[in-house]
Each structure stands twice: as C-alpha cells, then as structure tokens.
Design a protein around this motif. Sequence first.
Motif, mmCIF file in Angstrom:
data_model
loop_
_atom_site.group_PDB
_atom_site.id
_atom_site.type_symbol
_atom_site.label_atom_id
_atom_site.label_comp_id
_atom_site.label_asym_id
_atom_site.label_seq_id
_atom_site.Cartn_x
_atom_site.Cartn_y
_atom_site.Cartn_z
ATOM 1 N N VAL A 96 0.839 -1.202 0.000
ATOM 2 C CA VAL A 96 0.000 0.000 0.000
ATOM 3 C C VAL A 96 0.873 1.250 0.000
ATOM 4 N N SER A 98 3.872 1.592 -1.162
ATOM 5 C CA SER A 98 4.513 1.768 -2.469
ATOM 6 C C SER A 98 3.519 2.320 -3.492
ATOM 7 N N ARG A 99 2.259 1.897 -3.423
ATOM 8 C CA ARG A 99 1.249 2.464 -4.324
ATOM 9 C C ARG A 99 0.995 3.929 -3.999
ATOM 10 N N SER A 102 3.897 5.933 -5.481
ATOM 11 C CA SER A 102 3.905 5.976 -6.939
ATOM 12 C C SER A 102 2.708 6.748 -7.503
ATOM 13 N N SER A 104 -0.312 5.612 -7.649
ATOM 14 C CA SER A 104 -1.202 4.657 -8.313
ATOM 15 C C SER A 104 -2.588 4.702 -7.685
ATOM 16 N N GLN A 106 -4.593 2.122 -7.821
ATOM 17 C CA GLN A 106 -5.024 0.730 -7.647
ATOM 18 C C GLN A 106 -5.558 0.538 -6.235
ATOM 19 N N SER A 108 -6.860 -2.615 -3.564
ATOM 20 C CA SER A 108 -6.974 -4.057 -3.331
ATOM 21 C C SER A 108 -7.599 -4.352 -1.975
ATOM 22 N N GLU A 147 -5.140 1.541 3.307
ATOM 23 C CA GLU A 147 -5.660 1.394 1.941
ATOM 24 C C GLU A 147 -6.786 2.399 1.672
ATOM 25 N N HIS A 150 -5.320 5.859 1.308
ATOM 26 C CA HIS A 150 -4.640 5.959 0.010
ATOM 27 C C HIS A 150 -5.640 6.213 -1.112
ATOM 28 N N HIS A 154 -6.033 9.660 -3.282
ATOM 29 C CA HIS A 154 -5.812 9.616 -4.728
ATOM 30 C C HIS A 154 -7.004 10.218 -5.478
#
Length: 175
Positions: A96, A98-99, A102, A104, A106, A108, A147, A150, A154
């Motif tokens: 999480v 790292s996303r 970056s 991202s 994404q 999950s 998550e 994040h 985003h």
Amino acid sequence: MRNSPELSSPELRGTPPDRDMVRTEAVRRIERLRNRSNRGLWAMALFIAVSTAALRNFGILPSLPETVRALLGHPPSATMISGALVIYTFSAIILVLSRMMSGSGQFSGFSHVGYLTAFYVFYHFARALDENFWAVFAAGFTILALESYHIWNHYSEEIRKEQEVLDAIERSRRA
C-alpha cells in the motif's frame, strides 16, 4: 481517414468544444470519482462484518461435521498461522505504501478482506481464534485504514483536477 474521429474533433476543426458538454462530462467524472473514493469504506465495513462473525466464533454458520474436519486434515499450528499473519501484514503495508508513493490508483481492499477472512478461518479450525482474534483485527484494521486513506487521497486529487476544469468553464462564462 476521411471520417477519422481525431480529425473531426472540434479542437482540430478550429471550433471550441461545447462548454456545456465539457461541464456535463466533468460533473459525471467527479461523481464517478466520488463513488470510487468510498471503496475503502466499503471494504472496511465488510471486514468489520466478517470480524463480528469471527468474534462470535462463526456461530451464525453451521459447524463442520467431524468427518469433514478429518478429511481436511490437521490444521496448522497457531504459531505457524501467526507467523504467516505477521509476514502478510508487513507485505500488505509495504504494498500500500509503495502504491501511495507511486501515485497509483489501484485498490486491493476487498482482496485484503478475503485474506484476513482466511486468517480468521485458519485460527478457527486450529481452535485458537479466541486468543488470536485481536491480532487479526488489528492487522486488518491497519491495512484497510491505510488502503482507505490511500484511495481517498488519490481520488480527492483527481476530483480537485476536475473541479479546476469546472471553475475554468465558469470563469469563461462570466467573461
């Protein structure tokens, strides 16, 4: 090439795009982004529902007959399950983070709910759920909160960009 969509767009023909159409599309995108930003909360709600069932030792589900338990074999030890939980927790948090770094989008969260449910089930079959419930719950809550933050962060940024488009349209109408 005659009726290519690229050549028939208003920008390439020299006419400006219809402001109302652009505004309508931006409003639709914002609504879609707001819905997506709530996915973390839905995953968290699902995890809490599963955790409530686990806290009650899955009493709402029928118990497995001993013949089925025997067919499944001897469950892993609580120590082995705990080791796997620690490895999974750190791996999920790193994934999480790292996303997040970056940028991202994404998500999950629902797969995390599935994995955490599996830990509850493994502890249940090992007859060690009472002693390990809070470890799974704390790990799951941490992972899903991260998550959820994040994905909310985003999509909030994406919504901000769309709002800038709407603001530019409003400024051009006033001019």
